[in-house]
Design a protein around this motif. Structure first.
Motif, PDB file in Angstrom:
ATOM      1  N   ILE A 318       0.823  -1.205   0.000  1.00 24.41           N
ATOM      2  CA  ILE A 318       0.000   0.000   0.000  1.00 24.41           C
ATOM      3  C   ILE A 318       0.860   1.259   0.000  1.00 24.41           C
ATOM      4  O   ILE A 318       0.590   2.212  -0.743  1.00 24.41           O
ATOM      5  CB  ILE A 318      -0.956  -0.014   1.215  1.00 24.41           C
ATOM      6  CG1 ILE A 318      -1.987  -1.139   1.059  1.00 24.41           C
ATOM      7  CG2 ILE A 318      -1.664   1.329   1.352  1.00 24.41           C
ATOM      8  CD1 ILE A 318      -2.834  -1.356   2.295  1.00 24.41           C
ATOM      9  N   SER A 329      -2.814   4.157   4.988  1.00 25.98           N
ATOM     10  CA  SER A 329      -2.616   2.704   4.984  1.00 25.98           C
ATOM     11  C   SER A 329      -3.027   2.095   6.323  1.00 25.98           C
ATOM     12  O   SER A 329      -3.618   1.010   6.372  1.00 25.98           O
ATOM     13  CB  SER A 329      -1.158   2.370   4.672  1.00 25.98           C
ATOM     14  OG  SER A 329      -0.302   2.799   5.713  1.00 25.98           O
ATOM     15  N   ASP A 382      -6.511  -0.573  -6.751  1.00 29.33           N
ATOM     16  CA  ASP A 382      -6.789  -0.379  -5.330  1.00 29.33           C
ATOM     17  C   ASP A 382      -7.647  -1.483  -4.731  1.00 29.33           C
ATOM     18  O   ASP A 382      -7.921  -1.485  -3.534  1.00 29.33           O
ATOM     19  CB  ASP A 382      -7.447   0.980  -5.094  1.00 29.33           C
ATOM     20  CG  ASP A 382      -8.781   1.128  -5.821  1.00 29.33           C
ATOM     21  OD1 ASP A 382      -9.295   0.129  -6.363  1.00 29.33           O
ATOM     22  OD2 ASP A 382      -9.316   2.251  -5.825  1.00 29.33           O
TER      23      ASP A 382
END
Length: 491
Positions: A318, A329, A382
């Motif tokens: 991330i 994150s 994502d």
């Protein structure tokens, strides 16, 4: 497969006459201290870049700032357990808390890397004396359903401490309070520790002993030879795991790992012979013979390895692959922590017919969730809604794999052996975290062929498959049968 006997503890009466009339206060106090110590394992990871800039730390120095706490903590956990048995678990918890708090203040005021490393090691020593007492106090001051609820809260703290450490670290470093940069990540422990110390003196049991009890406590003196062997073995095991990947796994790391196996094997032989001679070994041999304890230790090791590996590689992906901030994150892991805590606190209320299969179902969920995670993140995107679905599944699975296993493992332990069992399982928990970071972190970094989101996603996919494989081992662990007395159930 896990049976109902593994998920439902026997009601064992506490023999400690000093049990607090309000055990909920005792539980809140020791779990708050445990949460603070767990937070400190992960909070420094977020602050590491700022520490390096402001103190001019070298790469190796920064590694020791991060790892010094973990190494001393892991090495001395069993010793902390024995100190609790000798001097009283409440007293040992308070002493460890005091050391941890003072060391936190010293870390926050450190002016160079050498000082910070030294005080981090001392922080780990304080945690190693403080944390093993938590399970022992739960064992001795809670019975029946109250113990199950207390162990569920303990499991929830373990889960949320990791994610919260990254979130809190990101908030404190980003805030740069009064221009202090990274220092608040340590100084925040000071007021909390002082409050817990003041409350602890009033809430924790006084551990008043009769003359006979004092004599028995003196008899349970520290096994110094065993202590030296165990400390050497665990040190030689943990240091390469913590530093190996960053240094490229030089020859000395493999030599240390091999030497640790030899020393641990020698430690096991020595402890067995000491017990046979009527001595008091560092780890009571009888605890290792408690039905289901070995299998539980394996499952706890796997759960914590998967949990730590999952958090570590996801953080790398991330922040490094997707370029998210430390705070963002950290917040992404909130669903996993919340679900872990909720399931850990409520599983005992679920229908009785489900109790026998909770642990294998939990490991199965972890395997499925990890695979889903890898699939939705593989292309470098994502992950969309699928990412959070995977996080929820993994959180629920980890809770079911850990909480019933821990409860079942302690169900058959006699109150007088609670400290030894607690020390063993806490040590396994810590080693599981180290192994998870080392194994899955190494796999991720070795598979990271190209920089950027796409290459990181491919590396994460390989790790996700490995995490699924580890979870499958947890399922299979319940199929291994031992010979047990007629009429006993087998998990």
């Amino acid at each position: 497969m896990t049976t109902t006997s593994e998920a439902t503890p026997r009601s064992v009466s506490s023999k400690d006459p000093t049990t607090d009339k309000h055990p909920g206060r005792l539980l809140a106090l020791v779990l708050a201290a445990q949460f603070m110590a767990l937070l400190d394992i992960f909070i420094v990871n977020v602050a590491a870049p700022t520490i390096r800039t402001e103190l001019g730390a070298s790469g190796a120095g920064l590694q020791l700032v991060v790892a010094g706490y973990t190494i001393s903590y892991a090495v001395l956990l069993i010793t902390g357990t024995r100190l609790g048995s000798v001097f009283g678990h409440g007293r040992a918890h308070l002493v460890g808390l005091a050391v941890f708090t003072v060391a936190s203040l010293a870390c926050g005021l450190a002016v160079n890397t050498g000082q910070l490393i030294t005080f981090r090691v001392i922080q780990g020593v304080g945690a190693a004396v403080m944390i093993p007492q938590v399970l022992s106090l739960i064992q001795q001051h809670f019975t029946g359903e109250a113990r199950v609820r207390a162990l569920g809260a303990y499991a929830a703290v373990l889960a949320t401490g990791a994610a919260a450490g990254q979130v809190v670290g990101g908030v404190l470093v980003s805030a740069d309070l009064f221009g202090t940069g990274w220092r608040p990540v340590f100084l925040v422990n000071v007021p909390i520790g002082l409050v817990l110390l003041v409350l602890g003196v009033r809430v924790l049991p006084g551990e008043l002993r009769s003359a006979r009890a004092r004599q028995e406590a003196r008899a349970r003196r520290l096994d110094l030879a065993g202590l030296v062997m165990l400390a050497a073995g665990v040190t030689l095991f943990t240091v390469p795991l913590v530093l190996g990947q960053e240094l490229g796994w030089p020859a000395w790391t493999w030599i240390c790992l091999l030497a640790s196996m030899v020393i641990i094997a020698g430690f096991a032989v020595y402890e067995s012979r000491l017990a046979a001679r009527g001595g008091i070994p560092l780890i009571a041999v009888g605890v290792l013979r408690v039905p289901g304890i070995a299998r539980a230790a394996l499952r706890i090791l796997l759960v914590m390895a998967v949990n730590a590996g999952f958090l570590f590689v996801m953080t790398l992906h991330i922040q490094g692959g997707l370029g998210y901030s430390a705070l963002r994150s950290g917040l992404m892991f909130a669903p996993t922590a919340v679900v872990f805590g909720a399931v850990g606190l409520t599983w005992r209320r679920w229908p009785a017919r489900l109790q026998a299969i909770l642990v294998p179902v939990g490991f199965t969920l972890v395997a499925v969730g990890s695979a889903v995670l890898g699939l939705v993140m593989r292309d470098g995107g994502d992950g969309g809604a699928g990412l959070y679905v995977a996080f929820v599944i993994i959180g629920a699975g980890l809770a079911l794999g850990f909480s019933p296993t821990l409860t079942g493992a302690l169900a058959n332990v006699r109150p007088e052996d609670a400290a030894d069992a607690s020390g063993l399982l806490v040590t396994v928990t810590q080693l599981g975290q180290l192994i998870g970071v080392a194994v899955f972190g190494t796999l991720y970094l070795n598979r990271l062929d190209t920089p950027g989101a796409q290459g990181s996603g491919e590396a994460l996919w390989a790790c996700a498959l490995a995490l699924s494989g580890a979870a499958v081992v947890g399922v299979l662990a319940g199929l291994v049968r031992r010979r047990r007395p007629v009429g006993s159930q087998q998990g």
